[in-house]
Design a protein around this motif. Structure first.
Motif, short mmCIF file in Angstrom:
data_model
loop_
_atom_site.label_atom_id
_atom_site.label_comp_id
_atom_site.label_asym_id
_atom_site.label_seq_id
_atom_site.Cartn_x
_atom_site.Cartn_y
_atom_site.Cartn_z
N PHE A 159 0.73 -1.31 0.06
CA PHE A 159 -0.06 -0.19 -0.19
C PHE A 159 0.97 1.12 0.03
CE2 PHE A 159 -3.07 -3.18 1.05
CZ PHE A 159 -4.45 -2.59 0.92
N ARG A 160 0.49 2.10 -0.69
CA ARG A 160 1.38 3.47 -0.87
C ARG A 160 0.36 4.73 -0.93
NH1 ARG A 160 4.43 -0.09 -0.02
NH2 ARG A 160 6.26 -0.80 -1.23
N GLN A 161 -0.63 4.70 -0.82
CA GLN A 161 -1.43 5.87 -0.71
C GLN A 161 -2.63 5.82 0.39
OE1 GLN A 161 -3.34 8.35 -4.41
NE2 GLN A 161 -4.32 6.47 -4.27
N LEU A 162 -2.65 6.98 0.87
CA LEU A 162 -3.68 7.16 2.13
C LEU A 162 -4.48 8.44 1.54
CD1 LEU A 162 -5.00 7.16 4.94
CD2 LEU A 162 -3.11 8.61 5.65
N LEU A 163 -5.78 8.31 1.49
CA LEU A 163 -6.90 9.36 0.90
C LEU A 163 -7.53 9.79 2.16
CD1 LEU A 163 -8.21 8.16 -2.27
CD2 LEU A 163 -6.08 9.37 -1.90
N VAL B 121 10.91 6.22 -3.99
CA VAL B 121 9.90 5.70 -4.53
C VAL B 121 8.93 4.72 -3.92
CG1 VAL B 121 11.29 5.53 -7.01
CG2 VAL B 121 11.42 3.81 -4.89
N GLU B 122 9.17 4.67 -2.61
CA GLU B 122 8.54 3.71 -1.72
C GLU B 122 7.71 4.60 -0.78
OE1 GLU B 122 10.58 0.82 0.25
OE2 GLU B 122 11.38 -0.05 -1.87
N ARG B 123 7.63 5.94 -0.96
CA ARG B 123 7.09 6.88 0.12
C ARG B 123 5.40 6.95 0.10
NH1 ARG B 123 10.69 12.32 -0.32
NH2 ARG B 123 12.58 11.60 0.98
N VAL B 124 4.76 7.01 1.05
CA VAL B 124 3.26 6.90 1.03
C VAL B 124 2.76 8.39 0.56
CG1 VAL B 124 1.33 6.84 2.71
CG2 VAL B 124 3.52 5.40 2.95
N HIS B 125 1.95 8.25 -0.19
CA HIS B 125 1.31 9.55 -0.63
C HIS B 125 -0.11 9.94 0.13
CE1 HIS B 125 4.09 9.00 -3.93
NE2 HIS B 125 3.48 8.03 -4.08
N VAL B 126 -0.08 11.07 0.65
CA VAL B 126 -1.23 11.38 1.10
C VAL B 126 -2.03 12.40 0.51
CG1 VAL B 126 -2.22 12.26 3.51
CG2 VAL B 126 -0.22 10.91 3.32
N ARG B 127 -3.32 12.30 0.12
CA ARG B 127 -4.16 13.46 -0.66
C ARG B 127 -5.53 13.54 0.29
NH1 ARG B 127 -1.95 13.57 -5.69
NH2 ARG B 127 -2.93 15.45 -5.64
N GLY B 128 -6.14 14.70 -0.08
CA GLY B 128 -7.34 15.15 0.38
C GLY B 128 -8.25 15.04 -0.52
N ILE B 129 -9.31 14.68 0.21
CA ILE B 129 -10.55 14.30 -1.21
C ILE B 129 -11.95 14.76 -0.71
CG2 ILE B 129 -9.59 12.23 -2.09
CD1 ILE B 129 -11.53 10.72 -0.16
N ASP B 130 -11.83 16.00 0.12
CA ASP B 130 -13.04 16.59 0.64
C ASP B 130 -13.08 18.06 -0.15
OD1 ASP B 130 -15.32 16.90 1.75
OD2 ASP B 130 -14.54 16.79 3.75
N VAL B 131 -14.22 18.78 0.15
CA VAL B 131 -14.77 20.02 -0.66
C VAL B 131 -13.98 20.91 0.41
CG1 VAL B 131 -16.48 19.35 -2.11
CG2 VAL B 131 -17.05 19.94 0.42
N ASN B 132 -13.96 22.14 0.01
CA ASN B 132 -13.60 23.19 0.88
C ASN B 132 -14.81 23.93 1.79
OD1 ASN B 132 -11.28 22.82 -0.36
ND2 ASN B 132 -11.79 24.30 -1.79
#
Length: 413
Positions: free
Chosen positions: A104-108, A156-167
């Protein structure tokens, strides 16, 4: 009490719930609609047997391999939470690390999209904004822990963190959007069409809409030149910020008077952003959102299709490879040393309520309970969500329940 009918997935109007108030005890079903009165509550001894047999106690600091074996084969592990709990974030930190070892490499996250680029900058140590830190109230402790974990890994193995909500206004709304766009503009060769919005008052929905639409049109018209000037990364970042903010303006404006409609509009944006991050992304993804957003069939909140429902049943980006967990606390405390109890499942639930039975079986341990037994799909299971007790078939909403024995509420900033 809220009581479920027997309809299955797919028709949320038929799957609406009849509502009856109760406070810690089972109320008589007399006078309720027939669909509700047909449901028989599962007795405490019967549920207790299933909990004792299938429940897996553990500590937040050491997630058992049996749990990871169960969830890691899926492309998406979707987690529903009760917001602002320190122990939940500690568990999520452990899940990120342990699932990383399984690809696993991504956190939303249910984070305002306007700060998405700052999350990336912080977690991946890009150092464009070295003075920015994520607020603790929005999960800064979890995000900082992931940043520190990433520092031990090759790029290349880092975890990516992304925001998926409105403002939303809860996050600062228009004020923070304009401020964060101004902050981003410092990294552009020239502000270009962004400059006009930064000079605008941006103080009413009408002015916000005009300003955002004007900027969006300029981004489209001057796309080639701006990508050359700003670079593809910054251009795409601004364009996406503008798209989400345009949707957010109307949601903020109507939220007070038309809440149900804005919940649907908000969820549509979250679905689109989740698909955008998942489409073509091969490594596993962990998603952490509120318990309502995670449910795969309507139970609590506005009667609509939530993110979990969409990802499990419709998203082409996932193909159904989703497992849904709901994490709940048995007890919530706040104040120095946990001086004030805000919620206690033992006081808030009847004897046969599911979370209470889990806590009684293992009062000082976290508990992982797969909802595989047929009793969880048949209906009639009392389950307490934030003070409201539902008579439900929890397997329809989640695949696994996780109970925290004690959680400390993080102070809002």
């Amino acid at each position: 009490m809220k009581c479920a009918g027997d309809s299955g997935h797919g028709d949320h109007r038929k799957n609406a719930f009849h509502r009856v108030r109760r406070a810690g005890v089972i109320l008589s079903l007399l006078g309720m609609a027939p669909a509700c009165s047909e449901i028989t509550e599962v007795a405490s001894p019967d549920l207790a047997v299933v909990v004792a047999r299938d429940g897996l106690p553990f500590t937040v600091q050491a997630i058992p391999g049996e749990i990871l074996d169960r969830i890691s084969p899926h492309q998406v592990v979707l987690v529903g939470e009760t917001h602002f709990l320190r122990e939940h974030r500690e568990l999520m930190t452990g899940l990120v690390r342990d699932l990383h070892a399984r690809g696993f490499r991504q956190l939303l996250l249910e984070w305002p999209h306007m700060a998405d680029w700052l999350l990336t900058d912080f977690v991946e140590d890009l150092q464009n904004e070295p003075d920015w830190e994520p607020p603790v109230s929005l999960g800064g402790d979890l995000i900082t822990a992931i940043r520190d974990f990433n520092r031990t890994l090759p790029a290349v193995e880092r975890v990516h963190v992304r925001g998926i909500d409105v403002n939303l206004n809860d996050y600062g709304g228009a004020r923070d959007f304009q401020g964060l766009l101004r902050r981003l503009a410092r990294h552009l060769a020239s502000a270009g069409p962004v400059a006009e919005l930064l000079q605008d008052g941006y103080d009413t929905p009408a002015r916000q809409t005009v300003a955002i639409e004007t900027l969006q049109e300029a981004l489209r018209t001057d796309r080639a030149d701006l990508r050359d000037s700003w670079g593809a990364y910054w251009y795409d970042t601004v364009a996406e910020m503008v798209e989400v903010e345009l949707a957010s303006v109307s949601i903020r404006a109507m939220r007070q008077d038309h809440y149900d409609l804005t919940v649907r509009l908000r969820e549509s944006v979250m679905k689109r952003l989740a698909d955008l991050r998942l489409d073509g992304y091969a490594p596993g993804t962990l998603i952490n959102v509120g318990g309502n957003h995670a449910q795969k069939e309507y139970l609590k909140g506005t009667d609509q299709q939530w993110l979990g429902d969409y990802l499990v049943h419709e998203s082409a980006a996932v193909g159904g490879s989703v497992i849904v967990l709901n994490i709940n606390p048995a007890r919530i405390v706040t104040g120095s040393g946990g001086a004030t109890t805000l919620f206690d499942i033992r006081d808030a639930s009847p004897a046969n309520e599911l979370w209470r039975l889990m806590n009684e079986a293992w009062p000082d341990r976290a508990v992982f309970l797969p909802l595989d037994d047929p009793v969880f799909a048949a209906g009639g299971v009392p389950i307490n969500y934030e003070g409201t007790i539902y008579l439900a078939a929890p397997k329809r909403q989640y695949d696994i329940l996780v109970l925290l024995p004690l959680a400390h509420r993080v102070p809002l900033q």
